[in-house]
Design a protein around this motif. Structure first.
Motif, PDB file in Angstrom:
ATOM      1  N   LYS A   1      -4.348 -26.707 -11.843  1.00 24.71           N
ATOM      2  CA  LYS A   1      -3.983 -27.877 -12.453  1.00 24.71           C
ATOM      3  C   LYS A   1      -2.884 -27.820 -13.248  1.00 24.71           C
ATOM      4  O   LYS A   1      -2.265 -28.768 -13.800  1.00 24.71           O
TER       5      LYS A   1
ATOM      6  N   LYS B   1      -3.595 -30.172  -8.123  1.00 22.36           N
ATOM      7  CA  LYS B   1      -2.418 -30.647  -7.488  1.00 22.36           C
ATOM      8  C   LYS B   1      -1.372 -29.899  -7.005  1.00 22.36           C
ATOM      9  O   LYS B   1      -0.134 -30.038  -6.260  1.00 22.36           O
TER      10      LYS B   1
ATOM     11  N   HIS C   1      -6.713 -32.464  -4.531  1.00 24.73           N
ATOM     12  CA  HIS C   1      -5.824 -33.227  -5.437  1.00 24.73           C
ATOM     13  C   HIS C   1      -6.505 -34.113  -6.145  1.00 24.73           C
ATOM     14  O   HIS C   1      -6.248 -34.603  -7.284  1.00 24.73           O
ATOM     15  N   ARG C   2      -7.509 -34.871  -5.475  1.00 25.52           N
ATOM     16  CA  ARG C   2      -8.387 -35.804  -6.087  1.00 25.52           C
ATOM     17  C   ARG C   2      -9.179 -35.322  -7.280  1.00 25.52           C
ATOM     18  O   ARG C   2      -9.662 -35.646  -8.516  1.00 25.52           O
ATOM     19  N   ARG C   3      -9.205 -33.929  -7.152  1.00 20.78           N
ATOM     20  CA  ARG C   3     -10.285 -33.133  -8.252  1.00 20.78           C
ATOM     21  C   ARG C   3      -9.282 -32.583  -9.434  1.00 20.78           C
ATOM     22  O   ARG C   3     -10.020 -31.893 -10.052  1.00 20.78           O
ATOM     23  N   GLY C   4      -8.126 -32.669  -9.247  1.00 20.90           N
ATOM     24  CA  GLY C   4      -6.956 -32.391 -10.269  1.00 20.90           C
ATOM     25  C   GLY C   4      -6.422 -31.280 -10.008  1.00 20.90           C
ATOM     26  O   GLY C   4      -5.330 -30.882 -10.629  1.00 20.90           O
TER      27      GLY C   4
ATOM     28  N   LYS D   1      -6.257 -33.112   0.061  1.00 20.33           N
ATOM     29  CA  LYS D   1      -6.497 -34.232  -0.531  1.00 20.33           C
ATOM     30  C   LYS D   1      -7.732 -34.099  -1.451  1.00 20.33           C
ATOM     31  O   LYS D   1      -7.553 -34.717  -2.402  1.00 20.33           O
ATOM     32  N   THR D   2      -8.573 -33.645  -0.871  1.00 24.08           N
ATOM     33  CA  THR D   2      -9.849 -33.507  -1.763  1.00 24.08           C
ATOM     34  C   THR D   2      -9.604 -32.737  -2.971  1.00 24.08           C
ATOM     35  O   THR D   2     -10.100 -33.157  -4.092  1.00 24.08           O
TER      36      THR D   2
END
Length: 267
Positions: free
Chosen positions: A75, A57, A52-55, A49-50
């Motif tokens: 990314k 994915k 993904h939040r930072r791009g 999750k962390t």
């Protein structure tokens, strides 16, 4: 869209313990793809999750906890994720995936065993396993080098004299013994891999990526070793540019003993 893909390889020495340092690294280097080693988590415990939040994915994971585990965080889309067992050593030390960047390019995150403390295969099982792993890279690499590919990670071997703070004093120290360095150079040279760091920073220029936690006077004494590497296949090497080593990361609070190594791939 940029015409350059920025790749970072880093032995982070526990992704959960250094999740904030991962954020510092990404702000500094702005990578598109990060190859991690020694993540020290199972796949189910990886902080996705962390990321993904930072791009980041797109992910490829191979973890089991302890002092093992590798990952690719991206990314850009990843395709055809593979996990290989090299030299019969099944310890979550490899993962690869394909990115489409001027054509398909396979990125390998590789973590070679450290080998313990005593360079004797008769008394040190860890050293024997390390040599078996590097020997296994000979067969494994024959296939890998045939693609447009990058093999990067913590190889735990400093192959050349200027890869260590003292060639003479470290010849009997694991990571720089001839049993290791000769094997690794045989893998690289016989298969045609290009060591892009040494291509751009040739001997006798000193290049280090690791400084021991036991070295309490760092950076003053600068007793480092180049354990982290980026190899490119001949078909991709000319597109790899702008090699860098983020030396300052070794001085961050609660740092890994390894620092990030950067390469940029042009389309």
């Amino acid at each position: 869209m940029s015409d350059t893909l920025t790749i970072v390889t880093w032995n982070i020495n526990s992704i959960r313990a250094r999740i904030d340092l991962f954020g510092m690294m990404t702000k500094k280097l702005r990578p598109d793809v990060v190859l991690l080693q020694e993540t020290r988590v199972t796949d189910g415990s990886f902080p996705l999750k962390t990321m993904h939040r930072r791009g980041f994915k797109h992910t490829a994971l191979n973890g089991r906890g302890g002092h093992h585990g590798v990952a690719i965080l991206s990314k850009v889309p990843l395709d055809d994720v593979r996990i290989d067992i090299i030299g019969g050593i099944d310890q979550s030390r490899h993962v690869s995936a394909v990115v489409d960047w001027g054509g398909p390019a396979r990125l390998h995150s590789l973590y070679v065993p450290s080998g313990g403390d005593e360079p004797d295969v008769e008394t040190n099982e860890k050293f024997r396993q390390k040599l078996e792993f590097v020997d296994g890279m000979l067969e494994w690499g024959q296939s890998a080098v045939g693609e447009r590919a990058i093999v990067a990670g913590d190889f735990n071997i400093a192959p050349y004299p200027s890869d260590v703070w003292s060639h003479r004093q470290l010849l009997d120290v694991i990571s720089h013994t001839p049993a290791e360095t000769d094997r690794l150079e045989n893998v690289r040279a016989s298969q045609g891999w290009v060591d892009v760091v040494r291509r751009d920073r040739p001997e006798p220029q000193e290049v280090y990526t690791w400084w021991s936690y036991r070295n309490k006077t760092w950076p003053g004494s600068n007793r480092g070793r180049r354990l982290d590497h980026i190899w490119a296949s001949p078909s991709l090497a000319d597109s790899v540019r702008e090699i860098d080593v983020l030396r300052e990361a070794r001085g961050w609070e609660k740092a890994s003993d390894h620092v990030p190594v950067v390469a940029r791939i042009e389309r």
